[in-house]
Design a protein around this motif. Structure first.
Motif, PDB file in Angstrom:
ATOM      1  N   ALA A  28      14.339  -0.604 -52.034  1.00 47.79           N
ATOM      2  CA  ALA A  28      12.960  -0.199 -52.309  1.00 47.79           C
ATOM      3  C   ALA A  28      12.205  -0.013 -51.002  1.00 47.79           C
ATOM      4  O   ALA A  28      12.643  -0.463 -49.951  1.00 47.79           O
ATOM      5  N   LYS A  29      11.064   0.642 -51.087  1.00 47.20           N
ATOM      6  CA  LYS A  29      10.234   0.840 -49.895  1.00 47.20           C
ATOM      7  C   LYS A  29       9.517  -0.440 -49.498  1.00 47.20           C
ATOM      8  O   LYS A  29       9.128  -0.594 -48.355  1.00 47.20           O
ATOM      9  N   GLY A  30       9.319  -1.337 -50.437  1.00 42.80           N
ATOM     10  CA  GLY A  30       8.623  -2.574 -50.114  1.00 42.80           C
ATOM     11  C   GLY A  30       8.956  -3.674 -51.099  1.00 42.80           C
ATOM     12  O   GLY A  30       9.405  -3.418 -52.210  1.00 42.80           O
ATOM     13  N   TYR A  31       8.752  -4.890 -50.658  1.00 40.29           N
ATOM     14  CA  TYR A  31       9.021  -6.079 -51.467  1.00 40.29           C
ATOM     15  C   TYR A  31       7.839  -7.016 -51.308  1.00 40.29           C
ATOM     16  O   TYR A  31       7.259  -7.114 -50.234  1.00 40.29           O
ATOM     17  N   ASP A  32       7.498  -7.750 -52.364  1.00 37.62           N
ATOM     18  CA  ASP A  32       6.379  -8.676 -52.213  1.00 37.62           C
ATOM     19  C   ASP A  32       6.848 -10.115 -52.193  1.00 37.62           C
ATOM     20  O   ASP A  32       7.980 -10.419 -52.526  1.00 37.62           O
ATOM     21  N   THR A  33       5.942 -10.983 -51.774  1.00 40.24           N
ATOM     22  CA  THR A  33       6.256 -12.400 -51.598  1.00 40.24           C
ATOM     23  C   THR A  33       5.888 -13.237 -52.809  1.00 40.24           C
ATOM     24  O   THR A  33       5.794 -14.451 -52.705  1.00 40.24           O
ATOM     25  N   ALA A  34       5.645 -12.612 -53.949  1.00 36.36           N
ATOM     26  CA  ALA A  34       5.207 -13.346 -55.142  1.00 36.36           C
ATOM     27  C   ALA A  34       6.196 -14.449 -55.497  1.00 36.36           C
ATOM     28  O   ALA A  34       7.394 -14.328 -55.290  1.00 36.36           O
ATOM     29  N   GLY A  35       5.648 -15.504 -56.030  1.00 36.12           N
ATOM     30  CA  GLY A  35       6.478 -16.637 -56.408  1.00 36.12           C
ATOM     31  C   GLY A  35       6.729 -17.542 -55.211  1.00 36.12           C
ATOM     32  O   GLY A  35       5.999 -17.520 -54.230  1.00 36.12           O
ATOM     33  N   THR A  36       7.767 -18.333 -55.300  1.00 32.19           N
ATOM     34  CA  THR A  36       8.115 -19.255 -54.221  1.00 32.19           C
ATOM     35  C   THR A  36       8.956 -18.510 -53.200  1.00 32.19           C
ATOM     36  O   THR A  36      10.180 -18.509 -53.268  1.00 32.19           O
ATOM     37  N   ALA A  37       8.293 -17.863 -52.255  1.00 28.97           N
ATOM     38  CA  ALA A  37       8.971 -16.992 -51.294  1.00 28.97           C
ATOM     39  C   ALA A  37       9.678 -17.752 -50.173  1.00 28.97           C
ATOM     40  O   ALA A  37      10.669 -17.274 -49.625  1.00 28.97           O
ATOM     41  N   PHE A  38       9.160 -18.915 -49.841  1.00 28.50           N
ATOM     42  CA  PHE A  38       9.750 -19.721 -48.780  1.00 28.50           C
ATOM     43  C   PHE A  38      10.145 -21.064 -49.351  1.00 28.50           C
ATOM     44  O   PHE A  38       9.496 -21.549 -50.275  1.00 28.50           O
ATOM     45  N   PRO A  39      11.202 -21.643 -48.905  1.00 25.17           N
ATOM     46  CA  PRO A  39      11.924 -21.380 -47.676  1.00 25.17           C
ATOM     47  C   PRO A  39      13.127 -20.448 -47.820  1.00 25.17           C
ATOM     48  O   PRO A  39      13.755 -20.107 -46.823  1.00 25.17           O
ATOM     49  N   ARG A  40      13.489 -19.991 -49.034  1.00 25.81           N
ATOM     50  CA  ARG A  40      14.739 -19.237 -49.191  1.00 25.81           C
ATOM     51  C   ARG A  40      14.599 -17.735 -49.406  1.00 25.81           C
ATOM     52  O   ARG A  40      15.336 -16.961 -48.822  1.00 25.81           O
ATOM     53  N   ARG A  41      13.717 -17.307 -50.313  1.00 26.07           N
ATOM     54  CA  ARG A  41      13.736 -15.907 -50.750  1.00 26.07           C
ATOM     55  C   ARG A  41      13.442 -14.909 -49.642  1.00 26.07           C
ATOM     56  O   ARG A  41      14.176 -13.932 -49.485  1.00 26.07           O
ATOM     57  N   ILE A  42      12.377 -15.097 -48.902  1.00 30.23           N
ATOM     58  CA  ILE A  42      12.036 -14.119 -47.865  1.00 30.23           C
ATOM     59  C   ILE A  42      13.059 -14.140 -46.724  1.00 30.23           C
ATOM     60  O   ILE A  42      13.509 -13.071 -46.297  1.00 30.23           O
ATOM     61  N   ALA A  44      16.180 -14.743 -46.967  1.00 35.24           N
ATOM     62  CA  ALA A  44      17.349 -14.039 -47.506  1.00 35.24           C
ATOM     63  C   ALA A  44      17.089 -12.536 -47.571  1.00 35.24           C
ATOM     64  O   ALA A  44      17.950 -11.720 -47.232  1.00 35.24           O
ATOM     65  N   LEU A  45      15.890 -12.156 -47.982  1.00 36.04           N
ATOM     66  CA  LEU A  45      15.524 -10.744 -48.053  1.00 36.04           C
ATOM     67  C   LEU A  45      15.593 -10.093 -46.676  1.00 36.04           C
ATOM     68  O   LEU A  45      16.004  -8.940 -46.540  1.00 36.04           O
ATOM     69  N   LEU A  46      15.214 -10.833 -45.634  1.00 37.66           N
ATOM     70  CA  LEU A  46      15.224 -10.278 -44.281  1.00 37.66           C
ATOM     71  C   LEU A  46      16.632  -9.990 -43.778  1.00 37.66           C
ATOM     72  O   LEU A  46      16.791  -9.312 -42.760  1.00 37.66           O
ATOM     73  N   ASN A  47      17.645 -10.471 -44.487  1.00 40.55           N
ATOM     74  CA  ASN A  47      19.023 -10.079 -44.160  1.00 40.55           C
ATOM     75  C   ASN A  47      19.305  -8.661 -44.640  1.00 40.55           C
ATOM     76  O   ASN A  47      20.309  -8.066 -44.250  1.00 40.55           O
ATOM     77  N   LEU A  48      18.442  -8.125 -45.506  1.00 43.42           N
ATOM     78  CA  LEU A  48      18.649  -6.791 -46.071  1.00 43.42           C
ATOM     79  C   LEU A  48      17.627  -5.763 -45.616  1.00 43.42           C
ATOM     80  O   LEU A  48      17.933  -4.573 -45.567  1.00 43.42           O
ATOM     81  N   VAL A  49      16.394  -6.199 -45.337  1.00 44.07           N
ATOM     82  CA  VAL A  49      15.323  -5.255 -44.995  1.00 44.07           C
ATOM     83  C   VAL A  49      14.549  -5.741 -43.780  1.00 44.07           C
ATOM     84  O   VAL A  49      14.554  -6.925 -43.454  1.00 44.07           O
ATOM     85  N   ALA A  50      13.836  -4.816 -43.142  1.00 40.33           N
ATOM     86  CA  ALA A  50      12.995  -5.143 -41.990  1.00 40.33           C
ATOM     87  C   ALA A  50      11.708  -5.820 -42.459  1.00 40.33           C
ATOM     88  O   ALA A  50      11.234  -5.569 -43.570  1.00 40.33           O
ATOM     89  N   PRO A  51      11.119  -6.664 -41.618  1.00 38.95           N
ATOM     90  CA  PRO A  51       9.902  -7.388 -42.011  1.00 38.95           C
ATOM     91  C   PRO A  51       8.746  -6.477 -42.417  1.00 38.95           C
ATOM     92  O   PRO A  51       7.925  -6.857 -43.244  1.00 38.95           O
ATOM     93  N   GLU A  52       8.672  -5.276 -41.857  1.00 36.85           N
ATOM     94  CA  GLU A  52       7.555  -4.394 -42.208  1.00 36.85           C
ATOM     95  C   GLU A  52       7.638  -3.875 -43.642  1.00 36.85           C
ATOM     96  O   GLU A  52       6.703  -3.243 -44.133  1.00 36.85           O
ATOM     97  N   ARG A  53       8.721  -4.180 -44.354  1.00 41.76           N
ATOM     98  CA  ARG A  53       8.843  -3.775 -45.750  1.00 41.76           C
ATOM     99  C   ARG A  53       8.444  -4.885 -46.707  1.00 41.76           C
ATOM    100  O   ARG A  53       8.587  -4.756 -47.918  1.00 41.76           O
ATOM    101  N   VAL A  54       7.915  -5.996 -46.166  1.00 42.85           N
ATOM    102  CA  VAL A  54       7.501  -7.140 -46.979  1.00 42.85           C
ATOM    103  C   VAL A  54       5.974  -7.145 -47.090  1.00 42.85           C
ATOM    104  O   VAL A  54       5.271  -7.055 -46.092  1.00 42.85           O
ATOM    105  N   LEU A  55       5.481  -7.236 -48.304  1.00 44.42           N
ATOM    106  CA  LEU A  55       4.052  -7.215 -48.596  1.00 44.42           C
ATOM    107  C   LEU A  55       3.672  -8.529 -49.267  1.00 44.42           C
ATOM    108  O   LEU A  55       4.407  -9.024 -50.120  1.00 44.42           O
ATOM    109  N   PHE A  56       2.523  -9.097 -48.897  1.00 40.81           N
ATOM    110  CA  PHE A  56       2.091 -10.327 -49.544  1.00 40.81           C
ATOM    111  C   PHE A  56       1.782 -10.056 -51.009  1.00 40.81           C
ATOM    112  O   PHE A  56       1.108  -9.088 -51.354  1.00 40.81           O
ATOM    113  N   GLY A  57       2.271 -10.897 -51.877  1.00 43.78           N
ATOM    114  CA  GLY A  57       1.963 -10.836 -53.298  1.00 43.78           C
ATOM    115  C   GLY A  57       1.889 -12.240 -53.838  1.00 43.78           C
ATOM    116  O   GLY A  57       2.754 -13.058 -53.563  1.00 43.78           O
TER     117      GLY A  57
END
Length: 104
Positions: A28-42, A44-57
Motif C-alpha cells: 500500500a502507499k501508506g500504513y497507519d499506527t492504529a491500535g497497539t503499534a509499539f513495541p512490535r507492529r511498527i 515489523a512493518l519497517l522491515n517491509l516499508v520505509a518510515p515515510e509510508r507510516v501515518l499516525f492513526g
C-alpha cells in the motif's frame, strides 16, 4: 498485519499473490499506527516499508481517549528510524502531505 508474526503474514500474502518472495507483494502507499503499534507492529512493518509510508492513526472513534493517549505516548517514546526526527514529526509530515494532496 499480524505484528507478532510478520514472516507468517508475509508468507500468506506472498502465496496469495503467487510470489515466493515477500518483497514481491504489492504494498500500500501508506500504513497507519492504529491500535497497539509499539513495541512490535511498527518495527515489523519497517522491515517491509520505509518510515515515510507510516501515518499516525489512533482509531479514536473506536478507541476511548485513555487508550488512545497510551498509544500516542508509546509513539512518542519509540525510537525514531530517522536520525534527527521523532515519530510524531515523521507522521505529522505524512499527514500534512496527504491532506495537502487531497485539497488540490
Amino acid at each position: 498485519m499480524d505484528g507478532d508474526r510478520p514472516e507468517r503474514a508475509a508468507g500468506r500474502a506472498s502465496r496469495r499473490h503467487g510470489a515466493g518472495d515477500p518483497s514481491a507483494i504489492p504494498l500500500a502507499k501508506g500504513y497507519d499506527t492504529a491500535g497497539t503499534a509499539f513495541p512490535r507492529r511498527i518495527p515489523a512493518l519497517l522491515n517491509l516499508v520505509a518510515p515515510e509510508r507510516v501515518l499516525f492513526g489512533s482509531d479514536y472513534c473506536w478507541t476511548p481517549s485513555g487508550p488512545a493517549g497510551v498509544h500516542l505516548a508509546a509513539l512518542d517514546a519509540a525510537e525514531s528510524p530517522v536520525e534527527g526526527a521523532t515519530w510524531r514529526s515523521l507522521t505529522t509530515v505524512k499527514a500534512q502531505r496527504l491532506f495537502s494532496a487531497r485539497s488540490r
